[in-house]
Design an enzyme around this catalytic site. Structure first.
Site, PDB file in Angstrom:
ATOM      1  N   ARG A   1      -9.732 -11.578   1.775  1.00 47.71           N
ATOM      2  CA  ARG A   1     -10.204 -10.300   1.918  1.00 47.71           C
ATOM      3  C   ARG A   1      -9.179  -9.396   1.390  1.00 47.71           C
ATOM      4  O   ARG A   1      -8.076  -9.856   0.929  1.00 47.71           O
ATOM      5  CB  ARG A   1     -10.930  -9.923   3.257  1.00 47.71           C
ATOM      6  CG  ARG A   1     -10.036 -10.429   4.363  1.00 47.71           C
ATOM      7  CD  ARG A   1      -8.645 -10.116   4.546  1.00 47.71           C
ATOM      8  NE  ARG A   1      -8.584  -8.558   4.522  1.00 47.71           N
ATOM      9  CZ  ARG A   1      -7.427  -7.709   3.902  1.00 47.71           C
ATOM     10  NH1 ARG A   1      -6.233  -8.571   3.666  1.00 47.71           N
ATOM     11  NH2 ARG A   1      -7.327  -6.762   4.071  1.00 47.71           N
ATOM     12  N   GLY A   2      -9.656  -8.209   1.188  1.00 41.56           N
ATOM     13  CA  GLY A   2      -8.779  -7.123   0.258  1.00 41.56           C
ATOM     14  C   GLY A   2      -9.205  -7.031  -0.995  1.00 41.56           C
ATOM     15  O   GLY A   2      -9.387  -8.114  -1.529  1.00 41.56           O
TER      16      GLY A   2
ATOM     17  N   GLN B   1      -7.899  -6.173  11.069  1.00 42.07           N
ATOM     18  CA  GLN B   1      -6.946  -6.683   9.817  1.00 42.07           C
ATOM     19  C   GLN B   1      -5.476  -6.264  10.142  1.00 42.07           C
ATOM     20  O   GLN B   1      -4.757  -6.645   9.649  1.00 42.07           O
ATOM     21  CB  GLN B   1      -7.297  -6.167   8.537  1.00 42.07           C
ATOM     22  CG  GLN B   1      -8.662  -6.991   8.114  1.00 42.07           C
ATOM     23  CD  GLN B   1      -9.945  -6.343   8.494  1.00 42.07           C
ATOM     24  OE1 GLN B   1     -10.104  -5.646   9.544  1.00 42.07           O
ATOM     25  NE2 GLN B   1     -11.033  -6.318   7.517  1.00 42.07           N
TER      26      GLN B   1
ATOM     27  N   ASP C   1     -10.851   0.656  -1.741  1.00 42.15           N
ATOM     28  CA  ASP C   1     -11.953  -0.565  -2.288  1.00 42.15           C
ATOM     29  C   ASP C   1     -12.648  -0.151  -3.350  1.00 42.15           C
ATOM     30  O   ASP C   1     -12.939  -0.954  -4.181  1.00 42.15           O
ATOM     31  CB  ASP C   1     -12.754  -0.975  -1.182  1.00 42.15           C
ATOM     32  CG  ASP C   1     -11.767  -1.852  -0.101  1.00 42.15           C
ATOM     33  OD1 ASP C   1     -11.935  -2.878   0.126  1.00 42.15           O
ATOM     34  OD2 ASP C   1     -11.484  -0.962   0.959  1.00 42.15           O
TER      35      ASP C   1
ATOM     36  N   LYS D   1     -11.550   1.059   4.411  1.00 42.10           N
ATOM     37  CA  LYS D   1     -11.808   0.178   5.634  1.00 42.10           C
ATOM     38  C   LYS D   1     -12.108   1.590   6.575  1.00 42.10           C
ATOM     39  O   LYS D   1     -11.893   2.435   6.561  1.00 42.10           O
ATOM     40  CB  LYS D   1     -10.652  -0.429   6.206  1.00 42.10           C
ATOM     41  CG  LYS D   1     -10.965  -1.038   7.529  1.00 42.10           C
ATOM     42  CD  LYS D   1     -11.951  -1.892   7.310  1.00 42.10           C
ATOM     43  CE  LYS D   1     -11.983  -2.868   6.406  1.00 42.10           C
ATOM     44  NZ  LYS D   1     -13.335  -3.667   6.150  1.00 42.10           N
TER      45      LYS D   1
HETATM   46  O1  MRU Z   1     -13.056  -6.019   4.706  1.00 38.82           O
HETATM   47  P1  MRU Z   1     -11.653  -6.311   3.992  1.00 38.82           P
HETATM   48  O2  MRU Z   1     -10.544  -6.475   4.887  1.00 38.82           O
HETATM   49  O3  MRU Z   1     -11.945  -6.928   2.615  1.00 38.82           O
HETATM   50  O4  MRU Z   1     -11.275  -4.694   3.552  1.00 38.82           O
HETATM   51  C1  MRU Z   1     -10.651  -4.248   2.524  1.00 38.82           C
HETATM   52  C2  MRU Z   1      -9.339  -3.835   3.172  1.00 38.82           C
HETATM   53  O5  MRU Z   1      -8.585  -4.431   3.623  1.00 38.82           O
HETATM   54  C3  MRU Z   1      -9.185  -2.245   3.133  1.00 38.82           C
HETATM   55  O6  MRU Z   1     -10.244  -1.552   3.211  1.00 38.82           O
HETATM   56  C4  MRU Z   1      -7.694  -1.943   2.348  1.00 38.82           C
HETATM   57  O7  MRU Z   1      -7.334  -0.841   2.643  1.00 38.82           O
HETATM   58  C5  MRU Z   1      -8.100  -1.937   0.973  1.00 38.82           C
HETATM   59  S1  MRU Z   1      -7.936  -3.329   0.077  1.00 38.82           S
HETATM   60  C6  MRU Z   1      -6.424  -3.128  -0.524  1.00 38.82           C
END
Ligand code: MRU
Length: 361
Positions: free
Chosen positions: A51-52, A196, A237, A248
């Site tokens: 994820r990320g 997370q 994202d 997030k």
């Molecule tokens: O749902 P996830 O864990 O894939 O979410 C993404 C994130 O970890 C965050 O939104 C993050 O700040 C951006 S990804 C670099």
């Protein structure tokens, strides 16, 4: 970055097998998972083994490479289009995923034979993953001037190296500061419902020996009020053409608090996260996830076993939007591989016209 002293990336390709650090089991178990086909890799993205934004972009690129390696010669392009559809459908918000699928498709479609298309897809996916790590390192250099000795900063969710191939976005300046001998202190929000921050950011900061403390999401306001936070850096994202930023869930709340308390609020992101085709934040698709993520928590019990327990009553229902949108006006600037830009449509457009940072930069 290092895990128990050994260098790792979060995502890599080994022959035609995609290898991912299994993020759902951290911080309790460190494991590398292997995926043999693009269908398996797509499922791993959907189920958040990886994820990320940057890490799912790299995994999506490698999934496309797997599809190209395995597609039958007679219907190669059809098979690739179908695979692109499967991978695009895994998660809707992070723009990096769509950027990666398009970039590998483009590389494969320019080749003049199926064999060279397979090789072009693998090369494109590999280059994308390398660019991802390189851009993050450049973001670290760009954000370094913000890292003053003794700074106490706040980050949300995980936008560290686990969210990319290496280095991270929001945490890249912290790692650059550490290399430069500047000590900064990081408050990491736990980031309910998937936690997370508690599971990943705390773990990676501990692995890197960065001084830090975990806080409950609800504690942030009080820390701002007491003057404990000098800077906020979060990841992204998807960033719309006008600078509105999806990140997030809970990011918007922190941006409002930062404005209220006059604390600079920065977003760190690379080019693959900016989406000029989306005019503003209202057009960013927001992933709605299972209510079980709110109703249950998962972790290690005192007897050492990994358990899922229900925290809400038996009939409780929950709403679980995974991201929110922070309006550009609350963002002091974007920390990018090309430096810090104001969060304005003109600056975003100019940045997207620049060539990508060179490997030597
Ligand atoms: O749902 P996830 O864990 O894939 O979410 C993404 C994130 O970890 C965050 O939104 C993050 O700040 C951006 S990804 C670099």
């Amino acid at each position: 970055m290092k895990v128990n002293g050994r260098p790792y990336q979060t995502v890599w390709l080994d022959g035609s097998t995609v290898k991912l650090i299994e993020q759902r089991k951290l911080p309790h178990v460190f494991e590398v998972a292997s995926y043999a086909t693009h269908h398996e890799t797509a499922r791993a993205i959907q189920e958040m083994v990886v994820r990320g934004a940057g890490a799912i972009g790299a995994a999506a690129g490698y999934a496309m490479a797997q599809a190209a390696l395995h597609a039958p010669e007679a219907r190669f392009h059809d098979a690739l289009d179908k695979a692109a559809g499967v991978i695009r459908a895994t998660r809707p918000t992070a723009h990096d995923l769509f950027y990666a699928v398009d970039r590998v498709c483009r590389a494969a479609s320019c080749a003049n034979s199926v064999e060279s298309a397979r090789m072009a897809a693998v090369r494109a996916a590999t280059a994308l993953a390398q660019d991802n790590a390189r851009a993050c390192q450049a973001m670290g250099r760009a954000g370094l001037p913000l890292m003053t000795p003794g700074l106490r900063m706040l980050t949300h969710c995980n936008a560290g190296w686990l969210a990319f191939v290496d280095w991270g976005s929001a945490l890249a300046p912290v790692y650059a500061a550490q290399e430069a001998g500047i000590e900064v202190f990081v408050y990491a929000t736990e980031t309910r419902p998937r936690s997370q921050g508690a599971k990943l950011t705390e773990w990676e900061l501990a692995q890197a020996d960065v001084p830090h403390q975990l806080i409950a999401d609800t504690a942030a306001g009080s820390l701002f009020q007491r003057g404990e936070i000098g800077l906020v850096i979060v990841g992204a994202d998807r960033i719309a053409a006008n600078g509105d930023t999806a990140n997030k869930i809970g990011t918007y709340t922190l941006a409002v608090l930062a404005r209220r308390h006059n604390v600079p609020f920065y977003v760190a992101a690379s080019r693959s996260t900016f989406d000029l085709a989306t005019p503003d934040g209202s057009a960013i698709p927001i992933e709605q996830r299972s209510e079980d993520e709110v109703l249950y928590v998962w972790g290690r019990a005192d007897d050492g076993s990994l358990q899922r327990v229900r925290i809400a009553g038996p009939d409780a229902r929950a709403l679980n939007p995974a991201f929110d949108v922070t309006p550009a006006e609350l963002i002091r600037g974007f920390i990018t591989d090309q430096g810090i830009l104001p969060a304005t449509p003109d600056a975003v457009a100019a940045y997207m016209r620049e060539p990508e940072a060179s490997p030597a930069a």
